[in-house]
Motif scaffolding. Sequence first.
Motif, PDB file in Angstrom:
ATOM      1  N   VAL A   1     -12.263 -10.029  21.686  1.00 56.04           N
ATOM      2  CA  VAL A   1     -13.218  -9.300  22.515  1.00 56.04           C
ATOM      3  C   VAL A   1     -12.415  -8.374  23.411  1.00 56.04           C
ATOM      4  O   VAL A   1     -11.274  -8.682  23.767  1.00 56.04           O
ATOM      5  CB  VAL A   1     -14.103 -10.270  23.339  1.00 56.04           C
TER       6      VAL A   1
ATOM      7  N   HIS B   1     -16.150  -0.788  18.695  1.00 58.21           N
ATOM      8  CA  HIS B   1     -17.393  -1.299  18.109  1.00 58.21           C
ATOM      9  C   HIS B   1     -17.343  -1.236  16.583  1.00 58.21           C
ATOM     10  O   HIS B   1     -17.713  -2.208  15.892  1.00 58.21           O
ATOM     11  CB  HIS B   1     -18.564  -0.474  18.644  1.00 58.21           C
TER      12      HIS B   1
ATOM     13  N   PRO C   1     -16.421  -6.934  19.866  1.00 56.94           N
ATOM     14  CA  PRO C   1     -17.392  -6.727  20.950  1.00 56.94           C
ATOM     15  C   PRO C   1     -16.714  -6.218  22.211  1.00 56.94           C
ATOM     16  O   PRO C   1     -15.559  -6.546  22.494  1.00 56.94           O
ATOM     17  CB  PRO C   1     -17.998  -8.115  21.155  1.00 56.94           C
TER      18      PRO C   1
ATOM     19  N   VAL D   1     -16.900  -5.531  26.459  1.00 55.24           N
ATOM     20  CA  VAL D   1     -17.429  -5.753  27.797  1.00 55.24           C
ATOM     21  C   VAL D   1     -16.923  -4.611  28.671  1.00 55.24           C
ATOM     22  O   VAL D   1     -15.713  -4.425  28.804  1.00 55.24           O
ATOM     23  CB  VAL D   1     -16.974  -7.101  28.386  1.00 55.24           C
TER      24      VAL D   1
ATOM     25  N   ASP E   1     -24.820   2.193  22.858  1.00 55.81           N
ATOM     26  CA  ASP E   1     -24.949   1.342  21.671  1.00 55.81           C
ATOM     27  C   ASP E   1     -23.634   0.679  21.269  1.00 55.81           C
ATOM     28  O   ASP E   1     -23.627  -0.153  20.351  1.00 55.81           O
ATOM     29  CB  ASP E   1     -25.463   2.169  20.486  1.00 55.81           C
TER      30      ASP E   1
ATOM     31  N   PHE F   1     -21.305  -0.969  23.379  1.00 54.82           N
ATOM     32  CA  PHE F   1     -20.792  -2.103  24.140  1.00 54.82           C
ATOM     33  C   PHE F   1     -21.847  -3.200  24.210  1.00 54.82           C
ATOM     34  O   PHE F   1     -23.054  -2.943  24.099  1.00 54.82           O
ATOM     35  CB  PHE F   1     -20.320  -1.693  25.538  1.00 54.82           C
ATOM     36  N   THR F   2     -21.384  -4.424  24.392  1.00 52.48           N
ATOM     37  CA  THR F   2     -22.278  -5.582  24.408  1.00 52.48           C
ATOM     38  C   THR F   2     -22.886  -5.804  25.770  1.00 52.48           C
ATOM     39  O   THR F   2     -24.079  -6.079  25.899  1.00 52.48           O
ATOM     40  CB  THR F   2     -21.516  -6.848  23.970  1.00 52.48           C
ATOM     41  N   THR F   3     -22.061  -5.696  26.817  1.00 51.94           N
ATOM     42  CA  THR F   3     -22.565  -5.934  28.164  1.00 51.94           C
ATOM     43  C   THR F   3     -21.718  -5.209  29.199  1.00 51.94           C
ATOM     44  O   THR F   3     -20.551  -4.891  28.947  1.00 51.94           O
ATOM     45  CB  THR F   3     -22.599  -7.448  28.487  1.00 51.94           C
TER      46      THR F   3
ATOM     47  N   VAL G   1     -19.309 -13.854  25.115  1.00 58.21           N
ATOM     48  CA  VAL G   1     -19.485 -12.982  23.958  1.00 58.21           C
ATOM     49  C   VAL G   1     -18.643 -13.484  22.788  1.00 58.21           C
ATOM     50  O   VAL G   1     -19.105 -13.521  21.636  1.00 58.21           O
ATOM     51  CB  VAL G   1     -19.123 -11.525  24.321  1.00 58.21           C
TER      52      VAL G   1
ATOM     53  N   GLU H   1     -25.610 -14.915  23.510  1.00 53.63           N
ATOM     54  CA  GLU H   1     -26.297 -13.677  23.854  1.00 53.63           C
ATOM     55  C   GLU H   1     -26.310 -13.495  25.367  1.00 53.63           C
ATOM     56  O   GLU H   1     -26.671 -14.414  26.107  1.00 53.63           O
ATOM     57  CB  GLU H   1     -27.729 -13.697  23.322  1.00 53.63           C
TER      58      GLU H   1
ATOM     59  N   GLU I   1     -27.043 -10.619  28.821  1.00 51.50           N
ATOM     60  CA  GLU I   1     -27.809  -9.439  29.216  1.00 51.50           C
ATOM     61  C   GLU I   1     -26.947  -8.181  29.071  1.00 51.50           C
ATOM     62  O   GLU I   1     -25.729  -8.228  29.208  1.00 51.50           O
ATOM     63  CB  GLU I   1     -28.276  -9.574  30.660  1.00 51.50           C
ATOM     64  N   LYS I   2     -27.610  -7.062  28.831  1.00 48.33           N
ATOM     65  CA  LYS I   2     -26.892  -5.800  28.636  1.00 48.33           C
ATOM     66  C   LYS I   2     -26.222  -5.337  29.927  1.00 48.33           C
ATOM     67  O   LYS I   2     -25.081  -4.857  29.905  1.00 48.33           O
ATOM     68  CB  LYS I   2     -27.868  -4.723  28.156  1.00 48.33           C
TER      69      LYS I   2
END
Length: 330
Positions: free
Chosen positions: A97, A116, A121, A123, A135, A137-139, A300, A305, A307-308
């Motif tokens: 990550v 990506h 993933p 952060v 679109d 990044f994960t969070t 991650v 899962e 939050e964004k």
Amino acid sequence: MTITKLLAGAALAMTLMSGAAKAQDWLPEELNVPLSEITIGFSSLGAGVNSYVATYMDAFESYAAELGVNTVTLDSQADPARQSDQIRDLIAQQVDVMVIWPTNAVAVVPSVRAVHEAGIPVVITNSEIDETGADFFTTFTGPDDYTQAQTAGKLMAEGLSGEGKVVVIGGLPGYTVSQRREQGFRDAIAEYPGIEILDVQPGNWSREEAQSVMESYIVRFGDEIDGVYSADSDMGIGALAAVQAAVAEGTLPEDHEIVFTDCTLFGAAYDAIAAGDYYGSVLQSPIADARAAVEAAVLVAEGVEVEKIMHFDSPAVSAANISEIDRPTF
């Protein structure tokens, strides 16, 4: 009231300031991957930028080590081109990550996209990237800079009783935090038609550069200046030093009061608020900031899962509540 209690609104920062974190408080009961097998790649802003970043990086490394998580940390030295090269290196190392502290909101987007597309993933920490990269990044974990700046703007309006002329010392040009901390301040004081912004100049997150900017403002505007807003209080303290020197030299009248506000309370500004030399700031912990990023990265990597967008609370600090606030260590 402690810093921990003030930041209690952040889901990932609940245990951040109270000694060793308890993994069971935020990790799933059953781990998909042993913590010792997770490697976080971290492209940082640069420890030399200021003491906030340096404290953040120390906290990031120490917390990851405490959890038994591996890290590969690269220092971009606030250089977008260097950061791009370093992110490519972290992709090549196939980290599990990646945590990225962007040097520039737009310039970093192609690199985030490359991470990506490599299946790693991402952060984003502390400073949000341009919406074109949403679109990829994960969070995101970190402060809400726009809201912080609005808080500082309301403090300024309070200190000026709604009327006066203000100079602004911004952060690093092109940097999301700088942009949002300027816009939030502008929007807050727009509600007060008696307040005028004389000029905005960058201080590049440097106390010394901010002092130089303030010296130039004093030459240009003299005692027209009623307020100084800085993107953080390290620069605010530089501006305060310039004003105090100008008063000592007789360039500014001794009885001319100037209201100082900013985002991100540093220890020196805490002392100045307590002494009555500085009006107010906004509380933000680099330790909470760093630990939130580590926890998000681990979650991650575990396939949880999240939050964004995850912001933590940043309350106002002034003479009215300074006695209730723990002094920042940076």
